[in-house]
Motif scaffolding. Structure first.
Motif, mmCIF file in Angstrom:
data_model
loop_
_atom_site.group_PDB
_atom_site.id
_atom_site.type_symbol
_atom_site.label_atom_id
_atom_site.label_comp_id
_atom_site.label_asym_id
_atom_site.label_seq_id
_atom_site.Cartn_x
_atom_site.Cartn_y
_atom_site.Cartn_z
ATOM 1 N N ASN A 1 25.326 48.469 46.146
ATOM 2 C CA ASN A 1 24.476 47.617 45.534
ATOM 3 C C ASN A 1 23.412 48.199 44.630
ATOM 4 O O ASN A 1 23.034 47.819 43.535
ATOM 5 C CB ASN A 1 23.823 46.467 46.118
ATOM 6 C CG ASN A 1 25.034 45.477 46.619
ATOM 7 O OD1 ASN A 1 25.787 44.946 45.850
ATOM 8 N ND2 ASN A 1 24.642 44.814 47.672
ATOM 9 N N GLN A 2 22.907 49.460 45.067
ATOM 10 C CA GLN A 2 22.023 50.254 44.461
ATOM 11 C C GLN A 2 22.525 50.732 43.009
ATOM 12 O O GLN A 2 22.026 50.816 42.128
ATOM 13 C CB GLN A 2 21.363 51.422 45.391
ATOM 14 C CG GLN A 2 20.327 50.816 46.620
ATOM 15 C CD GLN A 2 19.678 51.850 47.060
ATOM 16 O OE1 GLN A 2 19.743 53.278 46.530
ATOM 17 N NE2 GLN A 2 19.386 51.912 48.310
ATOM 18 N N GLN A 3 23.704 51.196 43.405
ATOM 19 C CA GLN A 3 24.618 51.474 42.341
ATOM 20 C C GLN A 3 24.856 50.684 41.159
ATOM 21 O O GLN A 3 24.450 50.803 39.972
ATOM 22 C CB GLN A 3 25.895 52.235 42.847
ATOM 23 C CG GLN A 3 26.759 53.014 41.786
ATOM 24 C CD GLN A 3 26.384 54.336 41.538
ATOM 25 O OE1 GLN A 3 25.335 54.806 41.908
ATOM 26 N NE2 GLN A 3 27.174 55.199 40.767
ATOM 27 N N ARG A 4 25.060 49.326 41.703
ATOM 28 C CA ARG A 4 25.181 48.287 40.618
ATOM 29 C C ARG A 4 24.005 47.932 39.929
ATOM 30 O O ARG A 4 23.885 47.820 38.835
ATOM 31 C CB ARG A 4 25.728 47.086 41.215
ATOM 32 C CG ARG A 4 26.941 46.952 42.121
ATOM 33 C CD ARG A 4 27.242 45.567 42.520
ATOM 34 N NE ARG A 4 28.259 45.752 43.644
ATOM 35 C CZ ARG A 4 29.293 44.640 43.766
ATOM 36 N NH1 ARG A 4 29.153 43.595 43.062
ATOM 37 N NH2 ARG A 4 29.938 44.786 45.058
ATOM 38 N N ALA A 5 22.741 48.259 40.564
ATOM 39 C CA ALA A 5 21.509 48.052 40.128
ATOM 40 C C ALA A 5 20.992 48.900 38.971
ATOM 41 O O ALA A 5 20.653 48.833 37.927
ATOM 42 C CB ALA A 5 20.324 48.080 41.115
ATOM 43 N N GLN A 6 21.705 50.233 39.360
ATOM 44 C CA GLN A 6 21.400 51.437 38.412
ATOM 45 C C GLN A 6 22.375 51.286 37.127
ATOM 46 O O GLN A 6 21.690 51.647 36.040
ATOM 47 C CB GLN A 6 21.918 52.804 39.031
ATOM 48 C CG GLN A 6 21.469 53.754 38.541
ATOM 49 C CD GLN A 6 20.110 54.517 38.944
ATOM 50 O OE1 GLN A 6 19.862 54.266 40.307
ATOM 51 N NE2 GLN A 6 19.351 54.874 37.960
ATOM 52 N N GLU B 1 36.107 47.156 40.048
ATOM 53 C CA GLU B 1 36.834 46.475 39.054
ATOM 54 C C GLU B 1 35.939 45.555 38.220
ATOM 55 O O GLU B 1 35.988 45.627 37.093
ATOM 56 C CB GLU B 1 37.968 45.278 39.754
ATOM 57 C CG GLU B 1 38.446 44.327 38.936
ATOM 58 C CD GLU B 1 39.461 43.663 39.582
ATOM 59 O OE1 GLU B 1 39.892 42.256 38.997
ATOM 60 O OE2 GLU B 1 39.935 43.958 40.701
ATOM 61 N N THR B 2 34.653 45.209 38.788
ATOM 62 C CA THR B 2 33.777 44.403 38.201
ATOM 63 C C THR B 2 33.006 45.416 37.094
ATOM 64 O O THR B 2 32.614 44.963 35.851
ATOM 65 C CB THR B 2 32.785 44.016 39.275
ATOM 66 O OG1 THR B 2 33.241 42.996 39.946
ATOM 67 C CG2 THR B 2 31.417 43.422 38.552
ATOM 68 N N VAL B 3 32.685 46.534 37.559
ATOM 69 C CA VAL B 3 32.060 47.529 36.614
ATOM 70 C C VAL B 3 32.859 47.923 35.524
ATOM 71 O O VAL B 3 32.532 48.135 34.427
ATOM 72 C CB VAL B 3 31.675 48.715 37.520
ATOM 73 C CG1 VAL B 3 30.912 49.916 36.488
ATOM 74 C CG2 VAL B 3 30.535 48.470 38.385
ATOM 75 N N GLN B 4 34.099 48.156 35.881
ATOM 76 C CA GLN B 4 35.095 48.525 34.644
ATOM 77 C C GLN B 4 35.297 47.300 33.770
ATOM 78 O O GLN B 4 35.264 47.581 32.401
ATOM 79 C CB GLN B 4 36.442 48.288 35.349
ATOM 80 C CG GLN B 4 36.871 49.632 36.118
ATOM 81 C CD GLN B 4 38.416 49.562 36.616
ATOM 82 O OE1 GLN B 4 39.215 48.536 36.497
ATOM 83 N NE2 GLN B 4 38.957 50.658 37.219
ATOM 84 N N GLY B 5 35.106 46.069 34.204
ATOM 85 C CA GLY B 5 35.093 44.970 33.203
ATOM 86 C C GLY B 5 33.828 45.147 32.368
ATOM 87 O O GLY B 5 33.825 45.024 31.055
#
Length: 294
Positions: A134-139, A166-170
């Motif tokens: 989740n820290q990566q997603r926040a980044q 998959e989410t980040v790819q989108g």
């Protein structure tokens, strides 16, 4: 279009980058791959102006990149770069405000992006309380919140589970669809192969190969064929002009020296029994990578 021309960088006696040149097209996802120490992070830091090149240039649409241009870039470093005790939403809004967004617009965009990245229920948590994924997603949200015109990401998929990938790819595909050149590095070659329009392979500080996946396969890939029969395919090992790469019962993967050798192998397979399938095997990015950095 983001363009690098003959970028060279030395650290003392060590040549980190040696005449690195490539382009990242508008609206295109470009994967930047290479081994540890190949020069990926140094290249990205030069693009962002964090490091200065010893020679060469970085340009946007043919014009040298300026400090003003770089304010419209989005950057995600491989290292964690957020304030650990700030709340997720507070941090993301703050970064949008630094890029000139109004408080209301920054909050609206931050909430939308964090929800898209699966952090909608964590917006009031501190960065340090989040899991590494989740820290990566926040980044990633921090790099995207001001809707950059150019996006540079260093290992954005590191530490993410398959659903998060998959989410980040989108999200990255949407950024490219908006017209932004997107450059990202990754050691996860399957993701790069699946997601990217273009690839740049760097080795020893030099660009070893660059282009679309199809172009790289045509230039560096080998033409391998997969055969599945109802019988034993061991006879392929004695077939003229055929080099068997893998074999298991009625299944085999092989290279053919000529088209006539391939046709003769198929004809022999038909003569010996039922051919369940026969197809060209697509060369993977991992195989191309091994070939060009060897």
């Amino acid at each position: 279009m983001l363009e690098l021309h003959d970028v060279t960088k030395r650290y003392g006696e060590r040549l980190a980058l040696d005449d690195v040149s490539f382009t990242v097209g508008d609206g295109r996802l470009t994967g930047f791959v290479g081994g540890n120490g190949a020069g990926k992070t140094t290249t990205m830091r030069i693009i962002l102006g964090v490091l200065a090149a010893d020679s060469g240039s970085v340009a946007i649409d043919g014009t040298a990149v300026t400090t003003a241009d770089r304010r419209r870039f989005g950057y995600m470093p491989e290292e964690r770069g957020l304030y650990p005790k700030m709340r997720v939403l507070e941090q993301t809004v703050y970064l949008a405000r630094l890029h000139g967004w109004s408080a209301a617009a920054a909050r609206r965009n931050a909430l939308e992006l964090l929800e898209r990245l699966g952090l909608g229920e964590r917006v009031n948590d501190t960065i340090e309380s989040l899991s590494l994924g989740n820290q990566q997603r926040a980044q990633i949200a921090a790099a995207l919140v001001h809707r950059p015109e150019v996006l540079v990401l260093d290992e954005p998929f590191s530490g993410l589970d398959p659903m998060a990938v998959e989410t980040v790819q989108g999200v990255l595909a949407d950024a490219a669809a908006s017209g932004a050149p997107v450059l990202f590095s990754s050691h996860q070659l399957d993701i790069v192969e699946r997601l990217c329009d273009d690839l740049v392979i760097i080795a020893g500080g030099r660009v070893a190969a660059a282009g679309t996946g199809d172009a790289l396969r045509a230039e560096h890939g080998s033409e391998r064929w997969e055969l599945l029969t109802s019988g034993d395919a061991g006879w392929l090992r004695q077939q003229p002009g055929i080099s068997v790469e893998a074999f298991d019962g009625g299944w085999a993967v092989f290279e053919a020296e000529t088209d006539s050798a391939r046709q003769a192998a198929l004809a022999e397979a038909v003569a010996r029994g039922e051919v369940i399938s026969f197809s060209r095997e697509q060369t993977s990015l991992a195989q191309i990578f091994k070939e060009v950095v060897r």
